[in-house]
Design a protein around this motif. Structure first.
Motif: not given
Length: 932
Positions: A89, A93, A95, A375
């Protein structure tokens, strides 16, 4: 690969098994459980076995061991998967989500709490107050949701009776800034009924056993759970409800619930308990409430009017066009309405609590253009697949949920695993695995699925029974390979006619009873109850029932059924998870008696089967036990080869990895993909690990040597610099002191008291003793002049120049062995020769012209020079008036020390001259008498 553990603990990663079979898998799982290793890997999937005991593997020191590490660098642990999700994450970057699955009692809830604990521990290094507040609320929310959504079952003392998915939002620095909780299918039937030995939700027992007496009196309830019909079945439990009540109350305050909101929650719980004790009777054709006093209590708790409460319980208002008809309930209908109200009130309260928590913890005032991308890490803790004796509508929904999650697991892990070989251009052997899409379609497919048939049955006009629903299933699904019933299989006596149907799930065959399916799917709650609660004077309770504001004559759409709502929420959940990078925790329950020592083979084998773990291993292996990207593989093993350590000069990392493996002789056991290297057998990997461990030890020793040398040199340079500064400072202080002394005593010759009134400057610490000596010298100036005059004469002749002692002159008087005899002789001579003072006395050694030495004593007064014999009581041998002492040379020794018992004699061939009263050494080899 996990850090290489001793073989006594088995294989930390099931992918590294020598032979992939169910027996070997189970043997390795059992060995690790018995050795206290409750976590294992299947590649990047964590397999967790409930230890049924407290384990000291979750402390701050363990957190630090896993922080920032790769999965293969440390032994298997929940913290490793949590850190992997957090790194993905933060670094990429992306999810991410962590899906925790397993049956009830396998440890899913505990696993989710440890994952949350880890994320909270590694974030917010700058200790920002707002981040700490968010972290604390996220952790406290677990406590509150467990109280209102968990219950004791026969399999688990803290079983989640709802599904929970939590999104944790992070800012661009990786610190949590908020979150959102989604809840799924609360088992609200538990509000009014529990199996023998089970309990209702924890919240009831916490209130009864933990609330102060004043609160219980205000709610008109007592501490005994058996006094209430809805919860009196509950069995004994080791749960400390009293302590939990205080913990939950404190957590609600920390999260941000107001006092009125918390009080409303207690009132709803109490009202539900009183509802359960309401009894309905019949007087002719009229239905009556037998316990009318409870109506008054319920009215007070719900802040409603008593007549409205009674009317809602006994009548149903029906609109037929323009006319409004009040239809009286039968006793059976009134009881059904009462139970529906109790379940609905609890469900609305629970959903309101979740919504209230979301209102508080959601991200506020966050602008991605200003603060960077937001995020997310999702944590899914949801009910597990179960097979009971009597599987109801709720269990059907729960098992459907697990089918959806298994489908996601197959799509994202197993299918993705095989696609990786194709993507990397590696020849591989296809592994067949069970794709449960057919079962998912059986349940949720439009017009043909079980949910659709159930909804159609509920929409039919007239009285619709569960048997009618089962007949519809038999018609629509007669030819489906995974569905059967007694009508379709007349010889199968395990199924009851007009009651049971069986579904062949991925995890096994489950028989469901259709009893209650229609009612639970309709989830009917009369509009009268909604209006009653909406019109409550309690604003919190009123906010839970917004649809109650509708008039009875207003036309509304048919409410969605429970099955449709649940199917929609599951599809939405799976879509949400699919757009994130998934990480998996597969929980296994080792036994049913909660023993930390018992490992039931068949029970665990069944769970391994329905969780798809063995298929996961097979697909993960697919001919190669291990694979890794070239840069990461090189980073871990580059110290093994001289061509790659410390850095290589080859065209690419791929070439460097090839050179490394060729040098180790493993080139025959590997395959090179486009971005990854694939290793076929675990033995090769273990060999690489052993070589790495050996080299790491040597590298560590080398680094320690270099670093210790560096530290020593740094320490030496600091010490030397400090010494130079110290010396310079001391010189500066000394020079400053000397200059100040010179300045103050510069003109003392012209002063009357020769500077005795002048104040001495404060000396630096290093000169304190020197200053004392200087003061002493100043006070004894005349003696000092005599000593200074003798300095050149004594130079090189003795170590001690006599500067540290006072000039006495009359030394024989201080000698213990000579004092009495010398005093008598000197007194007699003073009486006879009338001299005023003794200037000098001391032992000397006379050397005649034949170089023969004899001991003598010399006494010099202000008139005579006397020669004496110390061996004869200082008998006078010769007396010479000082005026007769001229240039006649003679030699003698002067006593060099004050202590006569340890003489240090010096030879001075000298002559005496009568010039004054003090004996001083003025020139080398000459002795003079000098005036004051």
């Amino acid at each position: 690969m996990a850090e290489h553990e001793s073989l006594e603990y088995g294989k930390a990663d099931f992918v590294l098994l020598d032979n992939v079979s169910t027996d070997e898998f189970m043997a390795n799982l059992k060995l690790r459980f018995e050795k206290g290793r409750i976590y294992s890997y299947i590649g990047e999937v964590v397999v967790s076995v409930n230890p049924y005991r407290a384990m000291n593997i979750y402390g701050r020191d363990v957190v630090e061991q896993y922080k920032g590490r790769e999965l293969y660098e440390r032994p298997p642990h929940l913290f490793a998967i949590a850190d992997a999700a957090y790194k993905a994450m933060k670094r990429r970057n992306k999810d991410t989500c962590i899906v925790i699955s397993g049956e009830s009692g396998a440890g899913k809830t505990e696993a989710s709490k440890y994952i949350m604990q880890y994320i909270a521990a590694i974030t917010n290094p700058n200790q920002r107050a707002e981040v700490e507040r968010v972290k604390n609320m996220l952790l406290k929310s677990n406590c509150v949701l467990e109280a209102f959504g968990n219950a004791k079952t026969n399999r688990n003392d803290n079983s989640s009776r709802f599904g929970k998915y939590m999104d944790i939002n992070f800012d661009f620095k990786g610190d949590p800034i908020g979150g959102h909780i989604s809840n799924y299918l609360l088992e609200k039937s538990r509000v009014i009924f529990q199996q023998e030995g089970e309990r209702s939700f924890h919240s009831y027992y916490q209130l009864l056993r933990g609330a102060p007496d004043s609160l219980l009196r205000s709610l008109h309830i007592q501490k005994d759970p058996t006094a209430y019909n809805y919860i009196k079945v509950g069995g004994q439990s080791s749960i400390n409800d009293g302590a939990d009540f205080k913990a939950v109350a404190d957590a609600m305050k920390v999260i941000g619930f107001t006092g009125d909101e918390i009080q409303t929650v207690y009132k709803i719980l109490a009202a539900i308990l009183h509802l359960g004790n309401l009894a309905f009777g019949v007087d002719g054709d009229v239905t009556l409430i037998q316990s009318t006093e409870l109506v008054s209590v319920i009215r007070e708790l719900l802040s409603a009017k008593e007549e409205h409460v009674e009317k809602a319980l006994l009548y149903r208002t029906v609109s037929t066009g323009r006319d409004v008809i009040e239809k009286e309930h039968t006793a059976q209908e009134a009881g059904y309405g009462r139970d529906a109200l109790a379940k609905a009130m609890y469900e609305r309260m629970f959903c309101w609590i979740v919504g209230r928590i979301n209102d508080i913890i959601e991200v506020k005032n966050y602008d991605a253009r200003v603060h960077g991308k937001n995020t997310v890490i999702g944590v899914l803790d949801i009910y597990g697949f179960e097979i009971f004796q009597n599987n109801s509508f709720e269990q059907f929904c729960i098992n459907y949920c697990n089918e959806k999650l298994q489908q996601l697991f197959i799509q994202l892990v197993l299918k993705q695993e095989q696609e990786e070989y194709q993507r990397e251009g590696i020849p591989w052997k296809h592994i067949d695995y069970f794709n449960n899409q057919i079962i998912v379609d059986l349940v949720e497919q439009q017009h043909k699925g079980i949910f659709s048939v159930l909804d159609e049955a509920c929409m039919n006009v007239g009285k619709v029974t569960d048997e009618v629903f089962l007949q519809g299933l038999n018609v629509k699904l007669a030819k489906h390979a995974h569905y059967t019933s007694r009508k379709l299989s007349p010889t199968d006596k395990t199924l009851e006619f007009d009651r049971d149907f069986r579904i062949r799930h991925y995890a096994g065959d489950v028989v469901y009873s259709v009893v209650g399916f229609i009612d639970k799917n309709k989830d009917t709650l009369f509009q009268d109850f909604k209006r009653l609660l909406y019109n409550s004077s309690n604003p919190v309770l009123k906010a839970m029932w917004p649809e109650g504001k509708l008039s009875i004559t207003e036309v509304t759409k048919r409410p969605l059924t429970a099955a449709t709502l649940f199917k929609t929420s599951m599809i939405s959940l799976v879509e949400n998870l699919a757009c994130k990078e998934p990480y998996y925790v597969r929980c296994i329950k080792p036994n049913d008696v909660k023993s930390p020592l018992l490992f039931e083979q068949e029970r665990c084998r069944h769970q391994v089967g329905y969780l798809g773990l063995l298929e996961n291993v097979r697909v993960r292996r697919a001919g190669f036990a291990y694979r890794q990207t070239y840069p990461r593989f090189l980073q871990r093993y580059k110290m093994i080869s001289e061509f790659t350590w410390p850095n290589h000069d080859l065209p690419s990392d791929t070439e460097a990895v090839k050179r490394l493996l060729q040098g180790c002789g493993f080139d025959h056991d590997v395959a090179y993909g486009k971005t990854k290297v694939f290793i076929r057998t675990p033995r090769t990997l273990f060999s690489l690990e052993e070589q790495r461990v050996d080299m790491v030890q040597r590298i560590v020793l080398f680094l320690q040597k270099v670093w210790r040398g560096t530290i020593a040199r740094m320490r030496y340079r600091r010490m030397r610099a400090a010494l130079v500064i110290l010396r310079a400072y001391r010189r500066y202080k000394v020079r400053s002191y000397v200059r100040e002394v010179n300045r103050r005593f510069k003109n003392i010759r012209s002063m009357k008291d020769h500077g005795r009134h002048v104040k001495w400057p404060t000396p630096p610490k290093v000169l304190r003793k020197f200053e004392e000596a200087l003061r002493s010298i100043y006070k004894e100036a005349l003696q000092v002049r005599a000593k200074v005059a003798s300095l050149e004469a004594l130079k090189g002749q003795r170590v001690d120049l006599g500067l540290q002692r006072a000039w006495e002159g009359n030394y024989l008087v201080s000698r213990p062995d000579a004092a009495s005899s010398f005093t008598l002789v000197s007194s007699e001579l003073q009486r006879k020769d009338k001299f005023m003072r003794i200037l000098f006395s001391g032992n000397v050694r006379k050397i005649n012209r034949f170089h023969k030495a004899e001991d003598r004593a010399v006494l010099i007064t202000d008139r005579h020079l006397y020669k004496m014999d110390p061996l004869k009581q200082y008998k006078l041998m010769k007396s010479i008036p000082l005026y007769n002492v001229g240039s006649a040379p003679f030699a003698f020794y002067l006593l060099g020390r004050r202590a006569p018992q340890n003489p240090d004699l010096l030879l001075f061939p000298s002559f005496l001259k009568t010039t004054g009263h003090f004996l001083t050494f003025y020139r080398p080899n000459h002795l003079f008498l000098e005036p004051r």
